[in-house]
Structure formats: structure tokens, C-alpha cells
Design an enzyme around this catalytic site. Structure first.
Site, PDB file in Angstrom:
ATOM      1  CD  GLN A 294      -2.472  -1.206   2.735  1.00 59.57           C
ATOM      2  OE1 GLN A 294      -3.508  -0.596   2.972  1.00 59.57           O
ATOM      3  NE2 GLN A 294      -1.861  -1.927   3.643  1.00 59.57           N
ATOM      4  CG  ASN A 295       4.099   1.208   2.435  1.00 60.28           C
ATOM      5  OD1 ASN A 295       3.054   1.524   3.005  1.00 60.28           O
ATOM      6  ND2 ASN A 295       4.981   0.382   2.964  1.00 60.28           N
TER       7      ASN A 295
ATOM      8  CG  ASP B   4       7.910   3.588   0.843  1.00 60.33           C
ATOM      9  OD1 ASP B   4       7.597   3.478   2.042  1.00 60.33           O
ATOM     10  OD2 ASP B   4       8.125   2.594   0.110  1.00 60.33           O
TER      11      ASP B   4
ATOM     12  CG  HIS C  70      -2.851   2.420  -1.996  1.00 64.97           C
ATOM     13  ND1 HIS C  70      -2.813   2.315  -0.620  1.00 64.97           N
ATOM     14  CD2 HIS C  70      -3.998   1.810  -2.384  1.00 64.97           C
ATOM     15  CE1 HIS C  70      -3.899   1.688  -0.202  1.00 64.97           C
ATOM     16  NE2 HIS C  70      -4.634   1.349  -1.260  1.00 64.97           N
TER      17      HIS C  70
ATOM     18  CB  CYS D 247      -2.255  15.860 -22.246  1.00 63.88           C
ATOM     19  SG  CYS D 247      -0.735  15.574 -21.317  1.00 63.88           S
TER      20      CYS D 247
ATOM     21  CB  CYS E 225       1.699  18.827 -18.392  1.00 63.16           C
ATOM     22  SG  CYS E 225       1.847  17.867 -19.889  1.00 63.16           S
TER      23      CYS E 225
ATOM     24  CB  CYS F 122      -0.300  19.811 -22.637  1.00 65.32           C
ATOM     25  SG  CYS F 122      -1.151  19.424 -21.088  1.00 65.32           S
TER      26      CYS F 122
ATOM     27  CB  SER G  21      -3.897   0.361  10.619  1.00 67.75           C
ATOM     28  OG  SER G  21      -4.245   0.998   9.387  1.00 67.75           O
TER      29      SER G  21
ATOM     30  CG  ASN H 141       0.856  -3.947  13.364  1.00 72.22           C
ATOM     31  OD1 ASN H 141       1.174  -3.090  14.185  1.00 72.22           O
ATOM     32  ND2 ASN H 141       0.133  -3.676  12.293  1.00 72.22           N
TER      33      ASN H 141
END
Ligand code: BV8
Ligand code: ZN
Length: 255
Positions: free
Chosen positions: A112-113, A115, A130, A141, A158, A160, A199, A223
Site C-alpha cells: 500500500q506504500n 515510497d 496505491h 492530457c 505539463c 501542454c 492497520s 505489527n
């Protein structure tokens, strides 16, 4: 002679053995990670004590509406996170997943990170459900590319002329369908699932854990705290991922 102070093991030996033998029995592993696996790389989690959401409210920043209302503010938040992530290095938790991958037929990391630390650590099969904080997309665009500038103009434009947005999935947005379907397929076919540092609040990603259970996979959770999923896993190991995962992987590989 000073008494030798034997420190308590981080994880009771029988529990570590139980988790390691479960892991060893796995032929097709799925690993779901959240912000907790990057905590020891110095990246704040979302909902922890010093969490990102402490200083901001989710609705203010991680939604399309927030971006439309104030793209500059949202980009200042992402620019700050990018400046932290740029200095961050994968930790022993990320690295132990790379080591484990070399000892099992298939291992898919579903993160889900945003990074990029799993890829940086060398994990071969990473599904970023994600998105990535290093990718951007033009709102006009629809062009998409990697932009690693730190700092980055807030908001960037951008060629454009369109305003560029971070290439991440915000609340209320669909996950990238190809990536999500690959994640569902990996979990549906896994025999062991490792859930690390999440979590388990954000869906549909959190729904991958009950999906694994439905498909009769065994589930191990790592965890620092109890989560919404802890009651439904086979083994819950409580402690920091950067300490527990190396112990678990060593036990799994060498015993
Ligand atoms: C969508 C990217 C529909 C941006 C993020 C049911 C089904 C489907 C959707 C929903 C649903 N119920 C509610 C929803 C809506 C919503 C949602 O889930 N809301 C929550 C708040 C209830 N979901 C969505 O909006 C999703 N989209 O459903 O779209 C749709 C379908 C079709 C067409 C249109 C729309 C999109 C969700 C994605 C949001 N984007 N991030 C960014 O990063 O800026 S979510 C964000 O939270 C991050 O990705 C983060 O990874 C994620 C989850 O948080 P965690 O990773 O778990 O982090 P957290 O801080 O919460 O927890 C850290 C854990 O680590 C803790 O447990 C802590 O104890 C532990 N820990 C700390 N230190 C350590 C540690 N563990 C080990 N070692 C340590 N050292
Ligand atoms: Zn454009």
C-alpha cells in the site's frame, strides 16, 4: 562479576518456531505491507502517534476534491513526503523479504506504500496498489511519467499547460485495475500470506487478508500493535518489522 542480564527474547521461541514452520511450508507466498514496514526507514506512518494524519486530515489532502480545491497545498504535502523518502533507505524488514524470495518458488509483495522502498531493496515482484509518489500524471492530457525532482514546483505543470498530479491513488479513487487484479490473483493462489505493518483499515487492500483466509491460506501478521485483523490470523508476531522479519526469515531458511 556483573550479573549477565538475559534480555527477554523479542518473540517467545515457540511462537517464532510456529511462524517459521508455517512460512517454510509455503510454496506460493503473498506479502501485504503497509506504512509500518517503512517506519524504521524514517518515513512516518499514517495513523501512528507521529502519523501523517496527525498533522493533516485525510479529507484535506488525499482526495481528488482537495487537489482540485488547492493543488498547491496538496503538492506541498507530497513535496515534503518526497523529501523524506528521497533520504530514506530500505531497512532490514524490506531486505529480509528479498532474502526470503530467494528461498521460495514464488513471493509477491503487495504494498500500500507509495515510497518505492521494496523495489529499491531488490524485491523482484512488487505490486504498488496505491501507486508511486515518484510518478506523476497530467490532469489535462493524461500523460504519465516519473518525476523525481525534490523540491518540485507546487503544483508542477505539463508541457501542454495542464496541472500535474501525484501518481498515487486517493480516497474515493479506483485502484489501478491491472495491478489490483494481479494482487487478487496472487492472494487467491497463495498458501501462506504475511501481513506486515498495516492497520488494515484501508479498503479494498485490507480485504486481501480475509480473501487469503477464504482461500485456506495460512496468515502470519507482523505489527507493533493489535489490528482489526489480528483475531483472524494464524500467528500474530508483535514487534517492529525491521527486527522481527530478519529473525523470522533466518529461522525459516536455516532450520
Ligand atoms: C476505493 C495513497 C472505490 C496516497 C492511500 C470498502 C471497499 C472499498 C472502499 C472502501 C471501503 N470502505 C471504505 C472505503 C473507502 C476508502 C477507505 O478504505 N477508507 C478508509 C479510511 C475506511 N477506500 C478508498 O477510497 C479506496 N478507493 O475504494 O475506490 C472506487 C471503485 C471504483 C471506481 C471509483 C472508486 C482508495 C484507498 C487508497 C487511499 N490511498 N494512499 C498517499 O499515500 O498519499 S491510503 C494510505 O493508507 C496509504 O496507502 C497507507 O499505506 C494506507 C493504509 O494505511 P497503513 O499502510 O496501514 O498505515 P497506517 O499508518 O494506518 O498503519 C501503520 C501500521 O503499522 C499500524 O498498524 C502500526 O501499528 C504498524 N507499525 C508502525 N510501526 C511499525 C509497525 N508495524 C511493524 N513495524 C513497525 N516498526
Ligand atoms: Zn499534459
Amino acid at each position: 562479576m556483573a550479573d549477565l542480564i538475559m534480555s527477554e527474547p523479542l518473540i517467545p521461541e515457540p511462537l517464532l518456531q510456529q511462524a517459521a514452520s508455517l512460512l517454510r511450508s509455503g510454496r506460493r507466498l503473498a506479502v501485504l505491507t503497509g506504512a509500518g514496514i517503512s517506519a524504521e526507514s524514517g518515513i512516518p506512518t499514517f495513523r501512528g502517534a507521529a502519523g501523517l494524519w496527525k498533522s493533516f486530515r485525510p479529507g484535506e489532502l488525499a482526495t481528488p476534491g482537495a487537489f482540485e480545491a488547492n493543488p498547491g497545498l496538496v503538492w506541498e504535502w507530497y513535496d515534503w513526503r518526497r523529501s523524506l523518502i528521497k533520504e530514506a533507505k530500505p531497512n532490514a524488514g524490506h531486505e529480509s523479504l528479498v532474502k526470503l524470495e530467494q528461498h521460495v518458488p514464488t513471493l509477491t509483495v503487495i504494498t500500500q506504500n507509495v515510497d518505492g522502498l521494496h523495489r529499491q531493496a531488490g524485491s523482484a515482484s512488487v505490486l504498488e496498489v496505491h501507486g508511486s509518489i515518484w510518478r506523476v500524471q497530467c490532469t489535462k492530457c493524461r500523460g504519465e511519467w516519473e518525476d523525481c525532482r525534490v523540491p518540485i514546483p507546487c503544483p508542477p505543470r505539463c508541457e501542454c499547460g495542464g496541472i500535474v498530479r501525484p501518481g498515487v491513488v486517493w480516497f474515493g479513487e479506483a485502484l489501478p485495475m491491472d495491478v489490483w487484479h494481479s494482487a487478487e490473483a496472487a492472494v487467491s493462489s497463495c498458501d501462506v500470506m504475511l501481513v506486515v505493518g498495516t492497520s488494515a483499515i484501508v479498503y479494498p487492500a485490507a480485504g486481501l487478508v480475509p480473501l487469503a483466509r477464504e482461500m485456506s491460506a495460512r496468515v502470519i501478521e507482523v505489527n507493533t500493535k493489535q489490528t482489526a485483523m489480528s483475531h483472524s490470523v494464524d500467528v500474530a508476531l508483535t514487534g517492529p518489522a525491521a527486527e522481527i522479519l530478519p529473525l523470522l526469515v533466518e529461522q525459516c531458511i536455516h532450520c
